[in-house]
Scaffold this motif. Structure first.
Motif, PDB file in Angstrom:
ATOM      1  N   GLY A 186     -89.279  19.876 -35.069  1.00  0.00           N
ATOM      2  CA  GLY A 186     -88.417  20.788 -34.323  1.00  0.00           C
ATOM      3  C   GLY A 186     -87.978  20.184 -33.002  1.00  0.00           C
ATOM      4  N   ASP A 187     -88.917  19.508 -32.299  1.00  0.00           N
ATOM      5  CA  ASP A 187     -88.578  18.846 -31.040  1.00  0.00           C
ATOM      6  C   ASP A 187     -87.587  17.711 -31.271  1.00  0.00           C
ATOM      7  N   ARG A 188     -87.747  17.022 -32.385  1.00  0.00           N
ATOM      8  CA  ARG A 188     -86.846  15.900 -32.669  1.00  0.00           C
ATOM      9  C   ARG A 188     -85.418  16.386 -32.947  1.00  0.00           C
ATOM     10  N   PHE A 189     -85.312  17.458 -33.707  1.00  0.00           N
ATOM     11  CA  PHE A 189     -83.971  17.982 -33.981  1.00  0.00           C
ATOM     12  C   PHE A 189     -83.309  18.498 -32.703  1.00  0.00           C
ATOM     13  N   ARG A 190     -84.095  19.152 -31.855  1.00  0.00           N
ATOM     14  CA  ARG A 190     -83.530  19.626 -30.584  1.00  0.00           C
ATOM     15  C   ARG A 190     -83.137  18.463 -29.682  1.00  0.00           C
ATOM     16  N   ALA A 191     -83.894  17.366 -29.782  1.00  0.00           N
ATOM     17  CA  ALA A 191     -83.599  16.203 -28.935  1.00  0.00           C
ATOM     18  C   ALA A 191     -82.271  15.557 -29.298  1.00  0.00           C
ATOM     19  N   LEU A 192     -81.813  15.762 -30.536  1.00  0.00           N
ATOM     20  CA  LEU A 192     -80.538  15.168 -30.947  1.00  0.00           C
ATOM     21  C   LEU A 192     -79.385  15.652 -30.090  1.00  0.00           C
TER      22      LEU A 192
END
Length: 437
Positions: A219-225
């Motif tokens: 979830g953090d990775r997708f938001r970081a995009l």
């Protein structure tokens, strides 16, 4: 004997004028004037006519317009928080890799290089963010400095690249093909850097300690995009327009500047003050680059009148070196030049001599351009005139000697990259062939 004397006189003149501490462009101009007047007894009026003709020809070259545009785009990114977003966007993706956030130096520089074109700008922009963050988390400072210095030099190799534009103009080869040729070698060297960091971190885990605030889920990775979106947009617009054939490099550079201004405006950071600061910075750097280019073209013409390139080529050809032997000799020559000169000066001063030698030995001019860019990259991290070393010294306050020692492993990794590229030249040539035939 006359040819040897001419070459020695030109070399001594270069060492003399640059040793006086004059600006590089002035030193190149003075070497040309002195050499033509001293060795050929050419009238000053004739010399002035040659200089004026060269200045007009290069000032009216459309490809040269890409240089100030790419520099301006880099200034806009540097002075907004697009670079900060880059770090926040990359961090969640590297927290489970040995070396963790040290990889943000490599990945951040790789992505920023794709919208910058300048080695110093890449090192400064990524360095101002990552150095403090890595220090706060207890990462090894020496490895952090070295990886940043080495990865910052990718600004010259990964397109768009100002040095590639200069090479393309002087060598009269396609800049679009050069840009395509630089992608895989750039990723190769970035991979060597990350691989080295991983090995060091596996052998000594304390170099990249887990501070407790680095663990991220998907979830953090997708938001970081979302933080990476500005850089991705610029990459797609600039490089996509070039490789699709929609725009020339100069036109794509203008599109990039416009897109960077729109992004800065949408982020609420485009103020009149910021606009003028980016414009002034771009004008200063562009004038420096262009006047060095014109002065070096004058020097190349003067050496042509003195028959220096032809005679040096004949002398090296008489040594009957193999292609690999020639590359070895040229590599030592460029490493020596990199100790004292910046990348653009190295390219414009040496190309009239080295390019004919390389082509005579059977090397593709596109491949040789990529090789030459990597060799100039080495000069960015070798003292006493390594630009990236001075950038990091200014950012961190560390002594220049410490920064240079930290950069040494990454210098050798670049040497390995050159070796791989020499043995497998298709790494540089496959994309230009696929895209342009």
């Amino acid at each position: 004997m006359e040819a040897v004397v001419s070459a020695l006189v030109v070399l001594l003149l270069i060492l003399f004028y640059l040793g006086l501490g004059v600006w590089v462009f002035a030193g190149l101009f003075l070497v040309s004037v002195t050499g033509l007047a001293l060795l050929l007894d050419m009238p000053l009026q004739r010399i002035g006519t040659i200089a004026a003709s060269i200045s007009y020809r290069y000032a009216s070259t459309w490809e040269l317009a890409a240089i100030p545009m790419f520099i301006w785009m880099g200034e806009i990114i540097f002075r907004t928080d697009i670079s900060d977003r880059l770090f926040r966007g990359l961090a969640p993706f590297v927290d489970r890799i040995p070396g963790r956030l040290l990889h943000t130096n490599v990945l951040g520089c790789t992505l920023f290089a794709a919208v910058s074109g300048s080695s110093a700008a890449t090192a400064a922009t990524i360095g101002k963010i990552t150095t403090s963050e890595l220090d706060r988390r207890g990462y090894d400072r020496k490895l952090a400095l070295g990886s940043l210095a080495g990865a910052g030099s990718l600004g010259l190799l990964i397109p768009p690249s100002i040095v590639m534009i200069v090479y393309g103009i002087l060598a009269e080869v396609s800049i679009s093909r050069l840009f395509a040729a630089g992608i895989l070698p750039g990723l190769l060297i970035a991979g060597l850097y990350s691989g080295y960091i991983m090995i060091r971190a596996i052998l000594r885990p304390e170099l990249a300690p887990l501070s407790g605030d680095e663990s991220s889920g998907w979830g953090d990775r997708f938001r970081a995009l979302g933080n990476l979106l500005p850089i991705i947009i610029l990459m797609v617009l600039v490089l996509g327009s070039i490789y699709s054939g929609i725009a020339t490099p100069s036109e794509a550079a203008a599109v990039g500047v416009f897109a960077a201004l729109v992004i800065a405006l949408a982020m609420g950071q485009l103020t009149p003050k910021l606009f003028m600061e980016t414009l002034a910075g771009a004008v200063r750097t562009s004038c420096m680059v262009c006047i060095i280019l014109i002065s070096a073209a004058f020097l190349a013409t003067a050496m042509g009148y003195l028959h220096v390139p032809r005679n040096v080529a004949s002398a090296i050809a008489a040594m009957d070196l193999s292609p690999i032997g020639l590359i070895l000799v040229l590599s030592l020559f460029y490493i020596l030049l990199g100790l004292f000169l910046d990348g653009i000066s190295i390219v414009v001063m040496s190309l009239p001599i080295t390019l004919p030698l390389a082509m005579q030995a059977g090397f593709d001019p596109i491949w040789f351009g990529i090789y030459l860019v990597i060799m100039t990259e080495m000069g960015q991290i070798t003292p006493p005139v390594g630009f990236n070393l001075f950038v990091l010294q200014g950012l961190t306050g560390d002594p220049i000697g410490r920064v240079a020692v930290a950069s040494l492993p990454f210098f050798f990794l670049m040497c390995i990259g050159v070796l791989i590229l020499t043995v497998f030249p298709q790494i540089a040539l496959v994309l230009p062939t696929l895209l342009y035939g």
